[in-house]
Design a protein around this motif. Structure first.
Motif: not given
Length: 155
Positions: A9, A11, A98-99, A108, A110, A112
């Protein structure tokens, strides 16, 4: 054969708007260009991508595989991926997200993911192989992040 897995994870705040970053994350050529060990990604249509990996060393051997992922896209905010259930038995795969969210400095991001590999090694080798997998995933992430950021941020 034994299935091994490793997760990561990570970011970052990327100095770019979501739109341009999204365009890069949904382009198989960009992902291939910036991700070590990924030799090709092919968009098969119907939100299915074929990923090819090669040249990955692990304690006891070398690994390479091609696998199909089902991609779920929520425009400019989220990409979910998992092994395509219609692809049959695969030697490798990844599950994750993917965020992208707005941030005062850009976006931002992220990521994971959990990668899996079916290797010709005994379960007893898990204490050697899974740390090696985590190291490979970390190397892939670092190179991917640097390449992606270099494409999307101004000089």
């Amino acid at each position: 054969m034994t299935v091994f897995s490793a997760s990561r994870r990570a970011e970052a705040i990327v100095n770019a708007d979501q739109g341009p970053l999204w365009a890069l994350l949904t382009d198989p050529k960009v992902l291939t260009r910036h991700t070590p060990f990924v030799t090709a990604i092919e968009d098969l249509g119907n939100d299915r991508w074929s990923w090819s990996l090669a040249g990955i060393s692990y304690p006891g051997g070398h690994f390479g595989a091609t696998f199909v992922e089902k991609m779920t896209f929520t425009p400019e905010s989220r990409i979910d991926f998992a092994p395509d259930p219609h692809a049959g038995r695969q030697r490798a795969g990844a599950t994750g997200t993917y965020r992208l969210n707005p941030h005062e400095s850009g976006t931002h991001l992220l990521i994971d993911l959990t990668g899996t590999a079916d290797l010709p090694a005994p379960r007893a080798a898990r204490h050697l192989i899974e740390p090696a997998m985590r190291a490979v995933i970390a190397l892939m992430w670092d190179a991917f992040a640097k390449g992606l950021i270099s494409e999307v941020t101004p000089n």
